[in-house]
Write an enzyme that holds these catalytic residues in place. Sequence first.
Site, PDB file in Angstrom:
ATOM      1  CG  HIS A   3      -0.451   0.154   2.511  1.00 54.00           C
ATOM      2  ND1 HIS A   3      -1.163   0.733   3.536  1.00 54.00           N
ATOM      3  CD2 HIS A   3       0.762  -0.189   3.030  1.00 54.00           C
ATOM      4  CE1 HIS A   3      -0.435   0.742   4.636  1.00 54.00           C
ATOM      5  NE2 HIS A   3       0.738   0.182   4.352  1.00 54.00           N
ATOM      6  CG  HIS A   4       3.788   2.380   2.574  1.00 50.69           C
ATOM      7  ND1 HIS A   4       2.977   3.366   3.082  1.00 50.69           N
ATOM      8  CD2 HIS A   4       4.119   1.574   3.623  1.00 50.69           C
ATOM      9  CE1 HIS A   4       2.823   3.173   4.388  1.00 50.69           C
ATOM     10  NE2 HIS A   4       3.487   2.090   4.734  1.00 50.69           N
ATOM     11  CB  ALA A   5       4.090   0.422  -4.133  1.00 50.91           C
TER      12      ALA A   5
END
Length: 654
Positions: free
Chosen positions: A164-166
């Site tokens: 989810h940080h990409a």
Amino acid sequence: MDVDGQEKQPAWIPQDDQVRRAQSEPYQTLPQYTVGYVYSAEMLLHSSLHGHPEQPERIARIRKAFQDSKLLSKMKEIQIRPVYRDEALLVHSREHWDKVLAIQAMTEQEIIDSESYYESLSLFVMNGTTRAARLSCGGVIEACLSVAQGRLQKSFAIVRPPGHHAEPDEHMGFCFFNNVAVAAKVVQLRTQIKRILILDWDVHHGNGTQRAFNDDPSVLYISLHRYERGQFYPCGPFGGLESCGEGPGLGYSVNIPWPTKGMTDADYIHAFQRIVMPIALEFAPELVIISAGFDAAEGDDLGECHVTPAGYAHMTYMLSGLAGGRLVVALEGGYNLDSISNSALAVAQTLLGDAPMELPPMVASEAGTETVWQVALEQSKYWKSVNPKACEPREDVDEISFSIPEILKGHRQHFLYSQYHMLQVPLMPAYEERYGSQVMCTGDLLENRTIIMFVHEFGNLRAELDGKPMCDVNLEHSYLIDFSKELIAWVRAEEYALVDVNMFPRPFSTTPLPMNMVKNPGRDLLVYLWDNYIQLSKAQRIVLIGHGQGCQTLLDLFQKRPANMIKYVDLVVQVVGTTNIPLIPKDSNDLRAWYSKNSIVIVHPEHPAFAPEGKILKRHGRVMKIDEVKPIKTMMKALPVIRDYVKQTLGPAA
């Protein structure tokens, strides 16, 4: 293997009812699975030589917990595969795809030399990273497709690395491809499902997921995360409560940013009940995907929060009621091996239909309730189902603090005592806690031949704001408008006895009301005063005056004591102003005839009752207009009329 990673996508995959069998093998009905899971040991190959919180054992321990609890036999194993380039490019740039694929060809020396670069992005890499990242993303895609295409009802993707940080152009924060974002795009492309809810309960804000859908109204992204004024990873204002999307996607990003560590089940459940579920129901998703990081779990040193397995189970249970039960759980963070395996197990058991474990009695923290209220204020701009008033923190106020209404009531009590020697009327305990100091009477109540009972709701507080953004009150230009001062002065000048009843209850009370008083405590308070004081007095002439909301309460008293009203009350004055004109009960002809003759109902000229579609009934009483459109001045303007009617009705003093 193709150098750009674009293996040929299979055109046909056998379904459960198409599995080949030998002709000599007897036919057996295959289990009818409703829940599936994705897992591959190949994702264990992505590991750090120096040790790292995002370790391979994270998914191995979850799978073992499922196996030990005999869940795997109840779940269909979904075939995993790597993400295809065209799928990844639905979210990520071509440069980003090439960058992740290049990792698999790095030499040992290149990995060592690039270590500081990747550490600056909160990443570690090795030759197995690319394969693991592609399987992780492809696994979430297959988990979502199996549900979206109706092959399963729910699924759990036990995958790593997380996603989810990409961001579209950058890998970061342990993440290489944004698994959930890519899967959502693939579902929209390959199935009839278009409206998707992504609920992210990882303790970190899913910056990459929000970025992927920031201008897209077809995907609702809701994140509960530690924020701490943008100082908690991934840092910056993007995860703040005012970051709500842009363009056509404005309002479709919902951030619930916790201001501190230590948040508990009570805080998360409170946010679900007040923000998450109302918005989700209004959005009506066709598929729900949980970005299920378990780093807010009790025992996780990175998250430092206290969500229990039972808390995660209850949140899963609530989300299961959306989208016809179509729900996908995709693993994100979570770095304590015991916490992540126990939490994931509780979620999987809920997916399989087990009732969530019981939660103890709990109350959300001050930080939690304040955050939810602030989010409600922001999100109510976009969602009708969000009610900031219902989210407003109840100050479980310390003994040293007082609410403004209580201060003003205290001032009014002092004013009535010092100016007119009025005393507090003793009440039974349940009423005392709600209305104590709000029922005042003159000392001659039991002896005077004439009693005026005035029923109202407080007064108006007029405040001037220093600045709209902060709503700071300018104390020098704020004051209480007490419309009753002139009325009380006239009553005492005429030497009538006075009972002053303020129906505005205290906001919090602990003493329960008797069961027969729960529905209408204001009415029952008036009945109590009538039975125990007014009817026992020596009064021969009684006038009842209602103002605003007090008008309806007066008529509720009539419904409880109709014979007494007809026998003892000489006049009823209702200063309605802008509120609805109350109706006398229609089941008593005698009371209706008496009320129409012995009442005056004062309204302002623009009252809806005088509109073309309005209608004045006999049950309304004698209605008269007062030429005053400001509700707070209606009583003052009506006072001469009231005085004349009272004198005309009562005649000379006895």
